[in-house]
Design an enzyme around this catalytic site. Sequence first.
Site, PDB file in Angstrom:
ATOM      1  N   GLU A   1       3.871   4.135   6.261  1.00  0.00           N
ATOM      2  CA  GLU A   1       2.687   3.276   6.117  1.00  0.00           C
ATOM      3  C   GLU A   1       1.607   4.039   5.346  1.00  0.00           C
ATOM      4  OE1 GLU A   1       1.227   0.628   5.830  1.00  0.00           O
ATOM      5  OE2 GLU A   1       0.669  -0.239   7.747  1.00  0.00           O
ATOM      6  N   ASP A   2       0.775   3.321   4.611  1.00  0.00           N
ATOM      7  CA  ASP A   2      -0.311   3.959   3.868  1.00  0.00           C
ATOM      8  C   ASP A   2      -1.464   4.349   4.792  1.00  0.00           C
ATOM      9  OD1 ASP A   2      -0.830   1.287   4.347  1.00  0.00           O
ATOM     10  OD2 ASP A   2      -1.596   0.848   2.349  1.00  0.00           O
TER      11      ASP A   2
ATOM     12  N   LYS B   1      -7.333   6.030  10.639  1.00  0.00           N
ATOM     13  CA  LYS B   1      -8.752   5.915  10.986  1.00  0.00           C
ATOM     14  C   LYS B   1      -8.815   5.843  12.506  1.00  0.00           C
ATOM     15  CE  LYS B   1     -10.338   3.271   6.971  1.00  0.00           C
ATOM     16  NZ  LYS B   1     -10.810   1.930   6.567  1.00  0.00           N
TER      17      LYS B   1
ATOM     18  N   GLY C   1       0.761  -1.245   0.000  1.00  0.00           N
ATOM     19  CA  GLY C   1       0.000   0.000   0.000  1.00  0.00           C
ATOM     20  C   GLY C   1       0.794   1.298   0.000  1.00  0.00           C
TER      21      GLY C   1
ATOM     22  N   ASP D   1      -5.736  -0.451  -2.219  1.00  0.00           N
ATOM     23  CA  ASP D   1      -6.457  -1.301  -3.174  1.00  0.00           C
ATOM     24  C   ASP D   1      -7.811  -1.780  -2.669  1.00  0.00           C
ATOM     25  OD1 ASP D   1      -5.335  -3.071  -1.177  1.00  0.00           O
ATOM     26  OD2 ASP D   1      -5.975  -4.697  -2.498  1.00  0.00           O
TER      27      ASP D   1
ATOM     28  N   ASP E   1      -5.460   1.437  10.657  1.00  0.00           N
ATOM     29  CA  ASP E   1      -6.878   1.222  10.962  1.00  0.00           C
ATOM     30  C   ASP E   1      -6.988   0.747  12.415  1.00  0.00           C
ATOM     31  OD1 ASP E   1      -9.571   0.682  10.883  1.00  0.00           O
ATOM     32  OD2 ASP E   1      -9.466  -0.900   9.390  1.00  0.00           O
ATOM     33  N   THR E   2      -6.955  -0.554  12.666  1.00  0.00           N
ATOM     34  CA  THR E   2      -6.969  -1.037  14.055  1.00  0.00           C
ATOM     35  C   THR E   2      -5.620  -0.815  14.729  1.00  0.00           C
ATOM     36  OG1 THR E   2      -6.214  -3.239  13.429  1.00  0.00           O
ATOM     37  CG2 THR E   2      -8.597  -2.867  13.453  1.00  0.00           C
ATOM     38  N   GLY E   3      -4.559  -0.733  13.923  1.00  0.00           N
ATOM     39  CA  GLY E   3      -3.218  -0.559  14.476  1.00  0.00           C
ATOM     40  C   GLY E   3      -2.447  -1.866  14.602  1.00  0.00           C
TER      41      GLY E   3
END
Length: 178
Positions: A102-103, A134, A48, A162, A106-108
């Site tokens: 990193e792209d 996020k 990503g 993606d 989210d949760t980490g």
Amino acid sequence: MNTIQIKNLTFKPYITKETLQTTVKTIAERINADYRDQEVLFIGMLNGAFIFAADLLKHINLTCKISFVKMASYEGTTSTGEIKEIIGLNESVKGKHVIVVEDIVDTGLTIQTMYHTLQAQQPLSLEICTLILKPEKYDNSVPLKYVGHSISNEFIVGYGLDYDGYGRNIASIYQLQE
Ligand code: 5GP
């Protein structure tokens, strides 16, 4: 910009390529200032982050190297929660200033695994740089020093991100249309 179709899903425009370029330049300027006169090893997370890392490095004026690693925890549009191992880290991080590129966080889970694996190898310093965060699901398990955009909990594609392997080549970011 209009909506786009990738496989069975429709995506709507979210972050323009101009905004992304401004964000990338701003982050690079912060890194240049924070690490002035020091050498940095960037570690890009495949797949990503390949576009973000490439664009970011063009604005870095420090003595630096970049190495790419691979680690995936996602299939389709929901996290599987399964973390695969890190592949490709053949550069020693011991005693170096390391920035992980990193792209999206989210949760980490992905970044947490990466962070602890690298920390165990005793870098001089270790920071995370993510284009997108996020925050809703993020557990704050590791510090995120450089964050481009904090977004709501929507699935996005483009600029390296993606959907089922497709859409990484799109220059801007699109959000899943419900
Ligand atoms: P985490 O481990 O933080 O939950 O997830 C991080 C990884 O999940 C990212 O590196 C990325 O591959 C994937 N991911 C999380 N959210 C999205 C999203 O909205 N779109 C895409 N394409 N991938 C995502």
